[in-house]
Every structure is written in C-alpha cells, then in structure tokens.
Scaffold this motif. Structure first.
Motif, short mmCIF file in Angstrom:
data_model
loop_
_atom_site.label_atom_id
_atom_site.label_comp_id
_atom_site.label_asym_id
_atom_site.label_seq_id
_atom_site.Cartn_x
_atom_site.Cartn_y
_atom_site.Cartn_z
N ILE B 66 37.61 -31.65 22.42
CA ILE B 66 38.83 -31.84 23.19
C ILE B 66 39.06 -30.57 24.01
O ILE B 66 38.92 -29.46 23.49
CB ILE B 66 40.00 -32.18 22.24
N VAL B 67 39.33 -30.75 25.30
CA VAL B 67 39.46 -29.59 26.19
C VAL B 67 40.84 -29.62 26.87
O VAL B 67 41.29 -30.66 27.36
CB VAL B 67 38.36 -29.58 27.28
N TYR B 68 41.49 -28.46 26.88
CA TYR B 68 42.81 -28.30 27.50
C TYR B 68 42.72 -27.30 28.65
O TYR B 68 41.81 -26.48 28.71
CB TYR B 68 43.82 -27.77 26.47
N ASP B 69 43.70 -27.37 29.52
CA ASP B 69 43.80 -26.46 30.67
C ASP B 69 45.11 -25.68 30.55
O ASP B 69 46.20 -26.27 30.54
CB ASP B 69 43.79 -27.32 31.96
N ALA B 70 45.00 -24.34 30.44
CA ALA B 70 46.22 -23.51 30.34
C ALA B 70 46.83 -23.27 31.72
O ALA B 70 47.90 -22.68 31.82
CB ALA B 70 45.89 -22.18 29.67
N LYS B 71 46.13 -23.69 32.77
CA LYS B 71 46.62 -23.56 34.15
C LYS B 71 47.09 -22.13 34.44
O LYS B 71 48.17 -21.91 34.97
CB LYS B 71 47.72 -24.57 34.42
N GLN B 72 46.30 -21.19 34.01
CA GLN B 72 46.49 -19.75 34.23
C GLN B 72 47.71 -19.19 33.49
O GLN B 72 48.13 -18.06 33.75
CB GLN B 72 46.58 -19.44 35.72
#
Lengths: 102, 376
Positions: B66-72
């Motif tokens: 499962i992959v998430y994006d912290a959006k910087q």
C-alpha cells in the motif's frame, strides 16, 4: 541573534551544519526567522526525542544565541511540532544550498 | 478478552474462517486471534496444526502493498494512492515504492521462506513525497518513508534524486523492519552498525536477485542512482570497497572503514552506525565472492539464519562473526566450504571467528551513557 543548526544521521549518516548571523541576512528573512522562533517560544522548548532512535532518521540540534541567552534543543522529524518543523525546513534548505564537507 | 470469549462461544468455526478470509482488517485480526485462542484452549495439537496450515494458506505468497503520498508534508501516512493489485499510476515514485516492496517481498519469500516483514503477512506500507527537499529515506517502526531529494533546488544545485529510485534503498528500509521483528539490534555502536549492515546486505541481495547477478557480477553499491550527475560518486556506500563510494567537493568523502583497524569511535550518527557498518558489509562481500555463484543462495541464507535465530539486541561484530560461522556449520556442515568462506570474510576485515572473548560492543556513545548512569 545567531542560529547554529546541525543535522546528523539519515541513511547516509552524513553530518550537515549551518551557522547564521541574522544581522547578515536580508531583513525580511531575519524577521521571518525571529517570528518563527517567537511563535514556538523557542527558549522554553525542551529536547523532544523518541525513546529509541528511528533507523535512518535525521537528528537535529538547533542552538539560538542572543546577547543574553543561549538555548539548544535536539529533535527529530517524528517528534518535532509543526512550527519547529517549519524552522527545520528553513534551516535545512539554507544548509543544503551551501553544502560543504564537514 | 470477554468479547473474544463471547465470539469464541457463539461464532461457528467455519464462519470465523470466512471472516478471517474476507472481513475488514479489524474483523480479520479478531477472527484469527479467536481461532488461535480457541484451539490453544482446547489443547488440540492436531487442530492447531490445521489452524496453522489455514493461516499459512490465507497469507502465504500474498503481498499486501500500500502506497501513500505525503504531498510534501510531514503527516504520515498521507493520502492513499495505490493498493495491492491496482494498476501502475503516472507518478514514478509511487510505482517504484510499490515495485520495490514487491521485489523485496519476493526475495524474502522465495529464498528464505519468509512471509513479509513480520513473517506473518504484514502489510507493506510506504509513503512517498515526504516533506520538501528531503534527501533521505527511513523506517519509522511501522512503515517506509521516502523523500524526493533535492527536487526543490535548481537542477545545477541538485545532488540527490528521489529516494525510491534505488531498489537497494527500498530493500534496506524494509530490512530494518525485519530486524526489528527478529534480532531487534539496538541502534547504536556495534549493534547499530550490524543493524545497518544487515539492511545493506539484504538491500543489495534484493537487487542482485532481481537482476539475477552472481557475486562477481554485482556492483555491491548501496544507493545506486541516488546521486545526480552533479556528484562525483556511484552511490552512498560500497560493500566491495568501503570508503570509495563518493568523493565530492560538496558531499565530502565516503567515511566507511573496511577493516577493524580503522574502526571509527564517535558519538555522532548513534555511534557511527552508518560508518562502521562498512566492516561487516565488507565481510559479507568477501565471503560471497569466495563462495562464488549467487550470494543470496549460500551467504544470504547464512546471514538470514543468523539474523532470525542467533543475533541478539546488543550483539557485537565478534558475535556476528562467531554466529555466522555457527549458522554456516548448521546449514552446510562443519568445515564446509561455506563455513570456510565465512571465516575468510571476517578475517579480511580483521576479525577472527571465535578468536577472542566477544566485547560488549561499547563505543563512545555507550561509554558516555554508562558514565552518566543512563546505560547498564
């Protein structure tokens, strides 16, 4: 006011540091750093470290010195408050753009 | 406990098995715990074996990525962007994290018969795009976290690419998870350097296994592709020649030693865990080259057995030498070629297998903590 910043650890284990004399910065940048420090009440902050080190995590040491007081705190990405993170982000960017071997 | 006992009384076994297969995460966990508890209470060893087979059947060979994006930003885990079985997305960092987790899972599963980080099918969770200008990757105790390097700087000032670009870095971070569930090596001084070295060893093996490279063909570089063209370096560490991975006006010189005579005593970097790891790294490289063939087959198995069955939280380099030799004898026989290769690997870095009383692993950091009464 002077700020020294040290980052150690990380997957490279490489140390990076920065020494800032706010009088040498453009006034708007110096003012913005002073505001950040005031907002987080820097001189009242304590060290904030996780109970055991995070593998490959960064460790930060920040010292702020004025004519009358010097205060150092140690923290990490996982434990820093949002305002402290903003300060770390600012100091990291400055350190990264003037990288020099230690 | 009462609630579990109640479920135990009421829910029929076939329904529990159905929930364990198809329920939500919480339902699955509760059902599995209930199945195990009920069989333990009954003391039915035969039934327990069938439960274990059932558990293996529903988890073995199943990657759960499962992959998430912290959006910087800094909030973990961030926004969900790709789950197991989803097609590739347009963001290469997401796909690299997903595929790298898959390659790491495959090495551990195919070669060492391990089902994920905890050997029990743990979901492999990654977050990409962590913070702005974040030149690092780490394991936070529950998941992998990757920065984008110097994406915020002008191209001519950039030193680091995104950290998912390097497969061995992904294998390195996941192996910190494996170590946490196994030897749980304390992250300072020699035990910390062993923790780091094991992550480099299996990180490199993930890459070698994917490329089907022999020990002689492999580059033994950690962090291949991490540096931009502005850096004079091939990666962040070299297991083949510690201390030679980079030598750059901006980054300095790779500080890793390859021999005990050059061991670095320092309080920085948790007692030099990323520096002195060069010593056990090089021992593994020499042993693998001596053995020949694919490093994951012989030396990898010996190091894996040592990690999972033998090392302890405060193990030292000397302990690691003795225990890898012991593991080699158990797997391949006393005085086997494999055991001799292990001895040669450690000898090359200045450590004689069973050559002395293992030290405490104390370095500067432990000595100072001990003096302050903060360590035993």
């Amino acid at each position: 006011m002077w700020i020294t910043f040290e980052r150690s650890g990380g997957i490279m284990g490489r140390k990076m540091s920065l020494a800032l004399d706010l009088t040498n910065l453009p006034e708007d940048e110096a003012q913005s750093l002073r505001l950040l420090l005031d907002e987080m009440n820097f001189f009242a902050l304590q060290d904030d470290l996780p109970t055991s080190p995070v593998p490959d995590g960064f460790h930060y040491a920040i010292t702020v010195r004025t004519e009358t007081v010097t205060h150092t705190i140690h923290t990490t990405d996982m434990s820093a408050s949002p305002s402290l993170r903003a300060l770390i982000q600012d100091l990291s960017t400055r350190a990264r753009t003037q990288r020099k071997p230690i | 406990m009462h609630r579990h006992a109640c479920v135990l009384c009421i829910t029929p076994p076939h329904l529990l098995q159905e929930i364990a297969r198809n329920g939500s995460d919480l339902q699955r966990e509760t059902a599995l715990r209930t199945i195990i508890t009920s069989e333990q209470i009954r003391g039915q060893r035969r039934a327990m074996r069938s439960v274990m087979s059932f558990l293996a059947a529903i988890s073995a060979g199943e990657k759960q990525r499962i992959v998430y994006d912290a959006k910087q930003g800094s909030q973990l885990p961030g926004t969900l962007v790709r789950s197991e079985g989803d097609p590739a997305v347009s963001d290469p960092a997401v796909n690299e994290a997903y595929d790298g987790c898959g390659a790491t899972y495959d090495l551990y599963s195919d070669v060492y018969d391990r089902n994920s980080i905890d050997n029990n099918g743990l979901q492999l969770k990654s977050t990409v795009h962590y913070q702005k200008g974040y030149d690092n990757a780490f394991w936070d105790g529950t998941q992998m976290v990757y920065g984008d390097g110097d994406e915020d700087l002008p191209a001519e000032q950039r030193l680091f690419n995104r950290f998912t670009i390097s497969l061995d870095v992904i294998g390195h971070e996941l192996t910190h998870g494996v170590t946490q569930y196994e030897a749980n090596l304390a992250y300072w001084d020699q035990s910390g350097a062993l923790n780091e070295s094991l992550s480099d060893v299996f990180g490199s093996l993930v890459k070698q296994y994917q490329r089907k490279q022999t020990a002689a063909e492999a580059d033994w570089i950690i962090g291949e592709g991490l540096f931009t063209a502005n850096v004079n370096g091939v990666g962040i560490r070299s297991m083949k020649a510690p201390g030679t991975a980079y030598n750059d006006p901006m980054l300095g010189k790779d500080p890793q030693p390859a021999h005990m005579k050059d061991y670095v005593s320092t309080i920085e970097d948790n007692g030099g865990v990323h520096i002195n790891s060069g010593i056990p790294n090089h021992a593994f490289y020499v042993a693998s080259l001596e053995m020949g063939g694919y490093a994951w087959e012989k030396m990898g198995k010996i190091w894996y057995k040592t990690l999972t069955d033998k090392l302890q939280a405060r193990s030292t380099f000397q302990d690691a030498a003795n225990l890898t030799s012991e593991a080699a004898a158990e797997l391949f026989g006393t005085n086997s070629l494999e055991q001799q290769a292990v001895s040669k690997g450690w000898a090359e870095v200045g450590i004689t297998v069973n050559g002395g009383t293992p030290g405490t692993g104390d370095g500067c950091l432990t000595s100072i903590l001990r003096a302050l009464g903060l360590a035993q």
